[in-house]
Design an enzyme around this catalytic site. Structure first.
Site, short mmCIF file in Angstrom:
data_model
loop_
_atom_site.label_atom_id
_atom_site.label_comp_id
_atom_site.label_asym_id
_atom_site.label_seq_id
_atom_site.Cartn_x
_atom_site.Cartn_y
_atom_site.Cartn_z
N TRP A 75 0.90 -1.16 0.00
CA TRP A 75 0.00 0.00 0.00
C TRP A 75 0.93 1.20 0.00
CZ3 TRP A 75 -1.09 4.31 3.01
CH2 TRP A 75 -2.33 4.92 2.80
N GLU A 484 -21.47 7.06 9.65
CA GLU A 484 -20.98 5.74 9.23
C GLU A 484 -21.58 5.34 7.86
OE1 GLU A 484 -18.74 3.73 9.92
OE2 GLU A 484 -19.36 1.67 9.57
#
Ligand code: M6R
Length: 611
Positions: A75, A484
């Site tokens: 990553w 969320e």
């Protein structure tokens, strides 16, 4: 945030390494590489941009018999995803090969020093500096060279290193990035986390910060990086099942994990509720002096991303039912503030991975200042779990999809248990304790009921997948669920979304509302339902489309909303647990409708172990 693996033993290194990378791919997936070693031969190293399957495919035409190797899934932090920036990195002589997870903070200084000494760099990464630094100190013993090199290194690392000229060992080292060793007869496995080891061994050692390991086929030694002294460490036995890390008939881990939520709630609560006494039994907190817990006057919850929203849900629960003042802080902010802590403040860190760098740094800062530190952590044996004074494991099982779902649900459930635990030490009556626990025990069945809306939600996702913006609104306990929901549709479906407290809409976001800006209202029939209903009217008056999540039996919204998803009735403080499920399915199906890999959204990594 980068997955690392290593193997030494009687078997074929490449087989374990590729399998391990596939299991660790959630940690990073922009490029990958492998290096294997056989005594007397050159190291063979292959790197590919893209996912592990590209690397795996590229290895198919050759034979891979080597018994020692290292591998990495990346990553990117320093340098774009490319073959030259992919790991393993190696030195000038092609002797030292290594994989790294973390960030070398002083790499620029080290690089310029090494360049002046004649080392030639091939990549734009911080990691490559380590290969050249170890080369500088290498004579014929790899661990000595690594020990000398690490004295000059600042930053975070989990390192796995091999050397052509010292071929019968692997050296590993850890500081602030996770690493686990697994042991079987004649084989040692190395990985960023234990999911890679399932099916190979259940005997593991979690490496601690400041430790180096020297691993041969049949033996291992753990040394202190600081003074080279030997550290005695024996393997622990872990429990993990292969089915935990497989898709079990689902097309995506994301869907599998959403559908696992009823079982997750059962696991998170098993043996932790004494229903008849209205008491929560949390062994992880019982180890503490109970008077210290009773005397807590303030809790600071520290977390990042979704975990911070779970913290906000916990804030509502703890303040309302346990009567403890709570603040929620982002790990990335808390670590740089001048927090005012005293012996009656508890710092509670929430983290799925238990490795999030910002949350960990904040935790260490709070410890330094003498606060009681607690954790709600999913990954057993993770750094945060081991660094807190006490805590509660989520027992959600491995979460493979990068976007957190089942772990988030379990975090809220654990908060409900902690609320009862702390509340019953204070003013919470036995009646209230019993009522909360009775409702918690119904949750698995209630979540099952919500999951029956699956087909309806998939149809809605098809209908709305073409929109470019969404506004998510919720109030009180469900305000964090609006955040969320918006985060999930952003990360899984790449659709811009804002999460807002319902009451804030008129302070700005309402300007955006028109027929192309759908609003998702989380509006169960609770103490703030009427307020949410008024907000819906305001959106309706501006031609906005509304998707409402409301309580089963509530039909009075049909004139205002475009679409409704029903959730069963439960205690107000527990409604976030039910309201989240449709939002997860919606985000998942919108992403799938758009043809995206919903398990591995672009640019994200599962555990953010860098700042
Ligand atoms: O492992 P943690 O719970 O500490 O991770 C915190 C966040 O990085 C994480 O929740 C992130 O926001 C996810 N992408 C959410 O789906």
């Amino acid at each position: 945030m980068c997955g690392i693996a290593g193997y030494i033993g009687d078997g074929v290194a490449k087989d374990y390494l590729i399998n391990a990378l596939k299991r660790l791919e959630y940690r990073g997936y922009d490029s990958a590489g492998i290096a294997v070693l056989e005594k007397g031969k050159e190291v063979r190293c292959v790197k590919k941009v893209g996912k592990i399957k590209e690397l795996d495919e590229s290895l198919k035409d050759e034979e891979w018999k080597e018994n020692v190797g290292i591998a990495h899934t990346r990553w990117a932090t320093h340098g774009i995803p490319s073959e030259k920036n992919a790991h393993p990195h190696f030195d000038c002589a092609g002797n030292i090969y290594l994989v790294h997870n973390g960030i070398i903070e002083n790499y620029k200084i080290l690089k310029s020093m090494l360049e002046k000494e004649g080392h030639i760099f091939r990549s734009n990464t911080d990691t490559e500096v380590l290969a050249h630094l170890i080369e500088k100190y290498f004579t014929d013993n790899l661990e000595e060279a690594v020990l000398n090199a690490l004295k000059h290194v600042e930053g975070a690392y989990a390192l796995v290193i091999i050397a052509k000229e010292d071929p019968d060992k692997i050296v590993v080292a850890k500081k602030s990035s996770p690493m686990v060793l697994g042991f079987a007869e004649g084989e040692t496995f190395i990985a960023s986390d234990s999911s890679a080891l399932v099916g190979y061994t259940d005997k593991v050692i979690y490496m601690d910060d400041g430790e180096m390991g020297v691993i041969t086929k049949d033996d291992y030694r753990i040394l202190s990086i600081e003074d080279s002294s030997e550290i005695e460490k024996k393997p622990d036995t872990i429990e993990m099942d292969l089915s935990d890390i497989q898709k079990n008939g689902f097309d995506y881990f994301l869907l599998k994990e959403i559908f696992e939520c009823p079982e997750v709630i059962r696991n998170s609560t098993r043996g932790r509720m004494i229903l008849e006494e209205g008491l929560a039994k949390l062994g992880g907190l019982e180890v503490l002096d109970q008077n210290r817990l009773r005397n807590i006057e303030r809790i600071i919850i520290i977390a990042c991303g979704s975990a911070s929203y779970a913290g906000m849900v916990g804030e509502y629960m703890l303040e309302e039912y346990a009567g403890i003042p709570v603040e929620v802080e982002l790990g990335s902010e808390f670590r740089y503030r001048k927090p005012i802590l005293d012996e009656n403040t508890a710092v509670l860190v929430v983290s799925q991975s238990g490795e999030t760098a910002d949350s960990l740094a904040s935790l260490l800062e709070a410890k330094r200042k003498g606060a009681l530190t607690l954790g709600i952590v999913n990954v057993v044996g993770s750094t945060i779990a081991r660094s807190t004074d006490a805590g509660v494991y989520n027992h959600a099982g491995p979460e493979i999809a990068v976007a957190s779902t089942k772990a988030f649900i379990s975090q809220m459930v654990v908060f409900a248990l902690v609320t009862v635990y702390l509340g019953r030490m204070r003013d919470m009556s036995v009646v209230t304790g019993k009522r909360i626990l009775a409702e918690i025990s119904k949750l698995p069945d209630l979540v099952d009921e919500v999951l029956k809306e699956n087909d309806n939600i998939r149809d809605l996702a098809k209908k709305y997948a073409g929109y470019e913006n969404f506004l998510y609104l919720g109030r009180k306990d469900n305000c964090p669920i609006a955040y969320e929901g918006a985060l999930k549709i952003k990360e899984i479906s790449y659709i811009h979304a804002e999460g807002y407290a319902g009451g804030e809409m008129k302070h700005g976001p309402i300007a955006m509302i028109d027929e192309n800006f759908p609003c998702v209202f989380i509006a169960p029939k609770d103490s703030v339902y009427d307020k949410m209903r008024s907000n819906m009217e305001e959106v309706k008056a501006r031609n906005g489309k509304i998707i409402a999540i409301t309580t089963k039996g509530n039909e009075e919204l049909s004139d205002i909303v475009s679409d409704t998803i029903h959730i069963p009735k439960t205690l107000e403080m527990l409604t976030p647990i039910l309201a989240c499920i449709p939002l997860y399915l919606f985000a998942a199906y919108v992403g799938i409708e758009k043809g995206l890999d919903v398990d591995k959204p672009r640019n994200l990594a599962k555990s953010v172990t860098v700042e």
